[in-house]
Enzyme design. Structure first.
Site, PDB file in Angstrom:
ATOM      1  N   ASP A  80     -47.767 102.066  57.722  1.00 28.59           N
ATOM      2  CA  ASP A  80     -46.517 102.275  57.906  1.00 28.59           C
ATOM      3  C   ASP A  80     -46.257 103.849  58.099  1.00 28.59           C
ATOM      4  OD1 ASP A  80     -44.018 100.524  58.684  1.00 28.59           O
ATOM      5  OD2 ASP A  80     -43.202 101.725  57.349  1.00 28.59           O
TER       6      ASP A  80
ATOM      7  N   VAL B 226     -42.711  93.791  48.423  1.00 25.56           N
ATOM      8  CA  VAL B 226     -42.028  92.979  48.362  1.00 25.56           C
ATOM      9  C   VAL B 226     -42.703  91.756  49.230  1.00 25.56           C
ATOM     10  CG1 VAL B 226     -39.953  92.055  49.323  1.00 25.56           C
ATOM     11  CG2 VAL B 226     -39.725  94.012  48.105  1.00 25.56           C
TER      12      VAL B 226
ATOM     13  N   GLY C 296     -44.425  90.706  54.227  1.00 27.57           N
ATOM     14  CA  GLY C 296     -44.408  91.671  53.196  1.00 27.57           C
ATOM     15  C   GLY C 296     -44.169  92.905  53.765  1.00 27.57           C
ATOM     16  N   LYS C 297     -43.818  93.783  52.608  1.00 32.81           N
ATOM     17  CA  LYS C 297     -43.829  95.234  52.846  1.00 32.81           C
ATOM     18  C   LYS C 297     -44.037  95.830  51.557  1.00 32.81           C
ATOM     19  CE  LYS C 297     -42.992  97.845  56.494  1.00 32.81           C
ATOM     20  NZ  LYS C 297     -43.578  97.215  57.959  1.00 32.81           N
ATOM     21  N   GLY C 298     -44.396  97.367  51.399  1.00 32.35           N
ATOM     22  CA  GLY C 298     -44.583  97.965  50.453  1.00 32.35           C
ATOM     23  C   GLY C 298     -44.026  99.412  50.653  1.00 32.35           C
TER      24      GLY C 298
END
Ligand code: NAD
Length: 429
Positions: free
Chosen positions: A159, A73, A118-120
């Site tokens: 993460d 995202v 952002g992040k995944g």
């Protein structure tokens, strides 16, 4: 959810309190309302700009094929490339990734680094996968997102359950497609592949810098101040070590296996050695055992939640005795709990400020990779200190001016910085 057993009303309430997307939305709306901004600007940043879902076929060691679901995202790229980690966990959802991506936008804006958010995530259980399976999954994820990520567009990082090795695979897969080495596509890499000195300690060190400023703000002397940590991993153990070197007494610490306490202060060098050897703080000689959840309620001056989200809720917030809470973890305090703490006069340094040392040194890593010139650790730490101390005072000024908590002020500052850029750019290219 099992539809045969509907949740009762209080359960629904609790479920909402613990929903990260709901918390992110409430935090955004409260701060945005105070800024009295044109709602058309807010529409641009309320929702993520792009959410990608990928289905990843991976050959398992036993020869079978499994299809994993992955997300990436990008909440915002208005201030620069999207920036944020990738987590591997069985409970990853698109909603969670969306909330985490939004928090990254605000975190980067609070410290003034030129990134968006952002992040995944990939829905998988790494504890049940071999190294080879994890490598194939990671490479497939990167190959499918090759048009989404990149040094100028979206820069991932580690993460939950991803690490330096995962970042090395990402860098290698991206470079294979680019036909040349691209180190700056990802941060949190091993030093040998273009990682930055000081990155491993950066989040805990950043916690130290903001705690020092918060202590000055309430007239608390760090020498002899009592500190409790929930979580003794990368963030918690580094923060504990550095705070004790500043003269603070670490009176409690915990990890997933249990907690320990000693009102006279734990012997930090011995505890660091013990936890490295035993992979836990539990059973440390010279301490008494304490329940992992109760650790948050120990008498202390500074509490550092550095484990998981949703640890301080409306249930235990009124039992917290600390004067300062520094949120090393992302989202450890629910929106409801935050109100209770605020009323009780506890100074909460919000996650988007307190743990932003990590992304700040990730930014340094990206800069160094692009320059092809690497800095000494002392230089990294000095630059980090300037950024964290300035950010703390920017947030504190906003809090004083608008008579709001540091959390609301941090969100106001971040949203304002993003909206200012939207206006200068002429809405959004
Ligand atoms: P880590 O895996 O190194 O450590 C996590 C610690 O929390 C471990 O000690 C673990 O045992 C403990 N823990 C897990 N479940 C627990 C429970 N139920 N009760 C008590 N302790 C528990 O992770 P980390 O990198 O130190 O990250 C900790 C938090 O900080 C996470 O929320 C992460 O998102 C956030 N964070 C980390 C960074 C970073 O650079 N590492 C940056 C920003 C935010």
């Amino acid at each position: 959810m099992d539809t045969a057993t509907p949740l009762s009303a209080p359960d629904l309430g609790t479920q909402r309190e613990l929903d990260p997307l709901e918390n992110a939305r409430l935090q955004f709306e409260e701060a945005a309302a105070r800024l009295k901004l044109d709602s058309s600007f807010l529409q641009i940043i309320k929702e993520p700009r792009r959410a990608t879902i990928v289905k990843l076929p991976v050959q398992m060691d036993d020869g079978t094929m499994r299809v994993f679901t992955g997300y990436r995202v990008q909440h915002s790229i208005i201030r620069g490339p999207a920036k944020g980690g990738i987590r591997y966990h069985p409970d990853v959802t698109l909603e969670e990734v969306m909330a985490l991506a939004a928090w990254m936008t605000w975190k980067c804006a609070v410290v003034g680094i030129p990134f968006g958010g952002g992040k995944g995530g990939v829905v998988c259980d790494p504890s049940k996968m071999s190294r080879g399976e994890l490598e194939r999954l990671t490479r497939r994820y990167v190959a499918d997102l090759i048009d989404v990520i990149g040094p100028e567009s979206d820069v991932p990082a580690p993460d939950v359950n991803t690490n330096e090795q995962t970042m090395a695979w990402i860098m290698d897969t991206f470079s294979m497609h680019a036909r040349h080495t691209v180190t700056s596509v990802v941060t949190g890499k091993p030093l040998a592949l273009g990682g930055s000195a000081g990155r491993r300690e950066a989040t805990g060190r950043g916690v130290l810098f903001v705690v020092r400023e918060a202590a000055k703000r309430i007239g608390l002397n760090l020498k002899g101040a009592r500190v409790v940590l929930q979580g003794f991993g990368n963030v918690g153990s580094v923060a504990a070590d550095l705070l004790s070197k500043d003269g603070a007494l670490i009176v409690g610490a915990s990890d997933v296996q249990g907690g320990i306490a000693n009102p006279n202060g734990l012997d930090m060098p011995a505890l660091l050695k013990y936890s490295a050897e035993h992979k836990t703080v539990a059973g440390f000689p010279g301490s008494s055992p304490i329940d992992g959840k109760k650790i948050l309620e120990l008498p202390c001056d500074i509490l550092i939640p550095a484990a998981l989200e949703n640890q301080i809720t409306h249930v235990n917030a009124s039992r917290i005795q600390a004067r300062i809470i520094a949120e090393g973890a992302n989202g450890p305090t629910t929106h409801q709990a935050d109100k209770i703490l605020n009323k009780a006069g506890v100074l909460v340094i919000p996650d988007i400020l307190a743990n932003s040392g990590g992304v700040t040194v990730s930014y340094f890593e990206w800069v160094q990779d692009r320059q092809g010139l690497f800095w000494r650790e002392q230089e990294v730490n000095e630059r980090l200190e300037h950024i964290m101390v300035d950010a703390f005072h920017d947030v504190a000024r906003m809090a004083d001016e608008h008579k709001v908590s540091l959390r609301v002020a941090a969100f106001m500052l971040a949203i304002k910085r993003v909206v200012d850029v939207i206006m200068l750019r002429g809405v959004y290219a």
